[in-house]
Design an enzyme around this catalytic site. Structure first.
Site, PDB file in Angstrom:
ATOM      1  N   GLY A  11       4.846 -10.355   3.850  1.00 37.08           N
ATOM      2  CA  GLY A  11       5.605 -10.222   5.092  1.00 37.08           C
ATOM      3  C   GLY A  11       4.982 -11.026   6.221  1.00 37.08           C
ATOM      4  N   LEU A  58       6.654   3.243   1.527  1.00 29.37           N
ATOM      5  CA  LEU A  58       7.554   2.097   1.671  1.00 29.37           C
ATOM      6  C   LEU A  58       8.627   2.321   2.725  1.00 29.37           C
ATOM      7  CD1 LEU A  58       7.991   1.266  -2.133  1.00 29.37           C
ATOM      8  CD2 LEU A  58       6.331   0.310  -0.508  1.00 29.37           C
ATOM      9  N   HIS A  59       8.965   1.235   3.397  1.00 25.00           N
ATOM     10  CA  HIS A  59      10.045   1.252   4.396  1.00 25.00           C
ATOM     11  C   HIS A  59      10.940   0.035   4.157  1.00 25.00           C
ATOM     12  CE1 HIS A  59       7.633  -1.848   6.324  1.00 25.00           C
ATOM     13  NE2 HIS A  59       6.607  -1.010   6.418  1.00 25.00           N
ATOM     14  N   MET A 113       0.841  -1.202   0.000  1.00 21.31           N
ATOM     15  CA  MET A 113       0.000   0.000   0.000  1.00 21.31           C
ATOM     16  C   MET A 113       0.877   1.253   0.000  1.00 21.31           C
ATOM     17  SD  MET A 113      -3.376  -0.959   2.142  1.00 21.31           S
ATOM     18  CE  MET A 113      -2.718  -0.721   3.771  1.00 21.31           C
ATOM     19  N   ASP A 155       2.304  -9.550   8.793  1.00 22.94           N
ATOM     20  CA  ASP A 155       0.853  -9.788   8.699  1.00 22.94           C
ATOM     21  C   ASP A 155       0.645 -11.300   8.550  1.00 22.94           C
ATOM     22  OD1 ASP A 155      -0.301  -6.873   8.318  1.00 22.94           O
ATOM     23  OD2 ASP A 155       1.513  -7.014   7.107  1.00 22.94           O
ATOM     24  N   GLY A 184      11.184  -2.733   5.575  1.00 20.17           N
ATOM     25  CA  GLY A 184      10.475  -4.019   5.583  1.00 20.17           C
ATOM     26  C   GLY A 184       9.979  -4.365   4.183  1.00 20.17           C
ATOM     27  N   HIS A 185       9.318  -3.397   3.532  1.00 19.66           N
ATOM     28  CA  HIS A 185       8.862  -3.617   2.146  1.00 19.66           C
ATOM     29  C   HIS A 185      10.048  -3.950   1.240  1.00 19.66           C
ATOM     30  CE1 HIS A 185       5.535  -0.665   3.387  1.00 19.66           C
ATOM     31  NE2 HIS A 185       4.858  -1.745   3.032  1.00 19.66           N
ATOM     32  N   SER A 193       6.395  -0.300  10.060  1.00 23.72           N
ATOM     33  CA  SER A 193       5.047  -0.198   9.509  1.00 23.72           C
ATOM     34  C   SER A 193       4.836   1.218   8.989  1.00 23.72           C
ATOM     35  CB  SER A 193       4.012  -0.486  10.613  1.00 23.72           C
ATOM     36  OG  SER A 193       2.736  -0.028  10.224  1.00 23.72           O
TER      37      SER A 193
HETATM   38  P1  AMP Z   1       1.425  -2.947   3.473  1.00 19.87           P
HETATM   39  O1  AMP Z   1       2.002  -1.905   2.585  1.00 19.87           O
HETATM   40  O2  AMP Z   1       1.403  -2.578   4.913  1.00 19.87           O
HETATM   41  O3  AMP Z   1       0.131  -3.502   2.960  1.00 19.87           O
HETATM   42  O4  AMP Z   1       2.447  -4.181   3.407  1.00 19.87           O
HETATM   43  C1  AMP Z   1       2.827  -4.742   2.187  1.00 19.87           C
HETATM   44  C2  AMP Z   1       3.613  -6.001   2.458  1.00 19.87           C
HETATM   45  O5  AMP Z   1       4.767  -5.683   3.254  1.00 19.87           O
HETATM   46  C3  AMP Z   1       2.821  -7.042   3.260  1.00 19.87           C
HETATM   47  O6  AMP Z   1       3.107  -8.343   2.764  1.00 19.87           O
HETATM   48  C4  AMP Z   1       3.355  -6.855   4.663  1.00 19.87           C
HETATM   49  O7  AMP Z   1       3.258  -8.023   5.452  1.00 19.87           O
HETATM   50  C5  AMP Z   1       4.798  -6.514   4.382  1.00 19.87           C
HETATM   51  N1  AMP Z   1       5.404  -5.813   5.512  1.00 19.87           N
HETATM   52  C6  AMP Z   1       4.895  -4.753   6.185  1.00 19.87           C
HETATM   53  N2  AMP Z   1       5.692  -4.411   7.202  1.00 19.87           N
HETATM   54  C7  AMP Z   1       6.732  -5.287   7.193  1.00 19.87           C
HETATM   55  C8  AMP Z   1       7.894  -5.473   8.013  1.00 19.87           C
HETATM   56  N3  AMP Z   1       8.143  -4.687   9.067  1.00 19.87           N
HETATM   57  N4  AMP Z   1       8.743  -6.471   7.702  1.00 19.87           N
HETATM   58  C9  AMP Z   1       8.489  -7.281   6.646  1.00 19.87           C
HETATM   59  N5  AMP Z   1       7.417  -7.164   5.834  1.00 19.87           N
HETATM   60  C10 AMP Z   1       6.547  -6.185   6.113  1.00 19.87           C
END
Ligand code: AMP
Length: 300
Positions: free
Chosen positions: A167, A33-34, A30, A170, A36-37, A205
């Site tokens: 990730g 980005l950080h 979504m 979730d 983790g992404h 996050s």
């Molecule tokens: P989001 O943008 O929050 O929908 O996350 C997109 C993808 O990034 C999802 O598969 C999340 O599980 C993963 N994700 C989010 N935060 C992290 C994190 N801290 N470490 C690893 N993956 C993550």
């Protein structure tokens, strides 16, 4: 790096890659980005290979937000996201509009977010996982996983990935996506990559942006809860889940602005609730820190 906003263009690109035998690695996000992404992007590149195609989608999906949730306030910074993707060697960023993803008669976005209402929408087909999505996030956020599975199924049809990376942050979502891909025969391998954390343990996050001042410190209570539960399990073989839950609730609510939404103990693979917590049991929790709802999980 190609920036694609149209569904037709995305599908054309994916089919061209497929025809020429390129492996496609996909990371749905979504945005905002950080690191983790970006670790998922790296994993997708590994899986797709040097000559494969890596696609990152950036789309704040309205159907997975409840009417009182933070859809309109969700942090967005496309320019920065594109820079990070370019630096990471992403081939295509797919960033469709709501109109493209959920066509409707008229233009009010509110209408397609609540498809339960009788609105003249051109979109009325949803993908619903009916078992794993009942507990935890699914219980707290009705319709959330319906939105997630629907948008991920759509994205799989547009990006045609051989591999998609999600990730562990979730955990329940990843389990549901794996089940959906198996049940609906999507020819895609799902990889679940580890949670990246800040130095003090807070899971990275996009929503951490909301944590101003002391709330940022209080947010580490999720990680503390995980550590304390792990330490307790290390000391005794099995602990009643109810007892651990009560202890963790107290720990969390000793922070002035933290409120526990849920804490659950379950089997990692099946997500089945357990009454006795042992080594290997999975813990997941959701906590409001101020108005921000944070989630985390870990295996004990
Ligand atoms: P989001 O943008 O929050 O929908 O996350 C997109 C993808 O990034 C999802 O598969 C999340 O599980 C993963 N994700 C989010 N935060 C992290 C994190 N801290 N470490 C690893 N993956 C993550």
């Amino acid at each position: 790096m190609r920036i694609v906003t149209s569904i037709a263009t995305m599908q054309r690109q994916a089919r061209q890659w497929q025809r020429t035998g390129k492996r496609i690695g996909f990371v749905p996000t979504m945005g905002y980005l950080h690191a983790g992404h970006m670790s998922l992007v790296k994993r997708a590149r590994q899986a797709a290979g040097k000559s494969g195609g890596v696609v990152v989608s950036i789309y704040v999906n309205p159907t997975q937000f409840g009417p009182k949730e933070d859809f309109s306030k969700y942090p967005r910074d496309l320019k920065r996201d594109l820079k990070l993707c370019r630096e990471a060697g992403v081939d295509v960023v797919f960033t469709p509009s709501d109109k493209e993803m959920y066509p409707q008669v008229g233009s009010s976005r509110r209408d397609d977010r609540t498809a339960r209402r009788a609105v003249p929408t051109k979109f009325s087909t949803y993908v619903v996982e009916e078992n794993l999505s009942r507990t935890m996030e699914g219980a707290s956020r009705p319709m959330h996983f319906r939105g997630v599975t629907t948008v991920v199924a759509k994205l799989f049809n547009l990006v045609l990935p051989d591999v998609a990376v999600f990730g562990a942050k979730d955990w329940q979502q990843a389990a549901i996506i794996k089940r959906m891909a198996a049940d609906l025969n999507f020819p895609v391998r799902i990889i679940v990559a580890p949670t990246l954390r800040e130095p003090d343990g807070l899971a990275m996050s996009s929503r951490n942006k909301y944590l101003a001042g002391d709330l940022r410190r209080q947010a580490t209570v999720l990680w503390q809860a995980i550590q304390i539960a792990r330490a307790a399990i290390k000391e005794s073989n099995a602990i009643p889940a109810a007892k651990l839950k009560a202890g963790l609730k107290k720990l969390i609510e000793d922070e002035p602005d933290a409120k526990l939404d849920y804490v659950g103990f379950f089997e990692s693979d099946t997500l089945l609730t357990v009454s006795k917590v042992k080594r290997g049991t999975h813990l997941a929790l959701a906590v409001f820190v101020g108005k921000t709802r944070l989630i985390d999980n870990a295996q004990m």
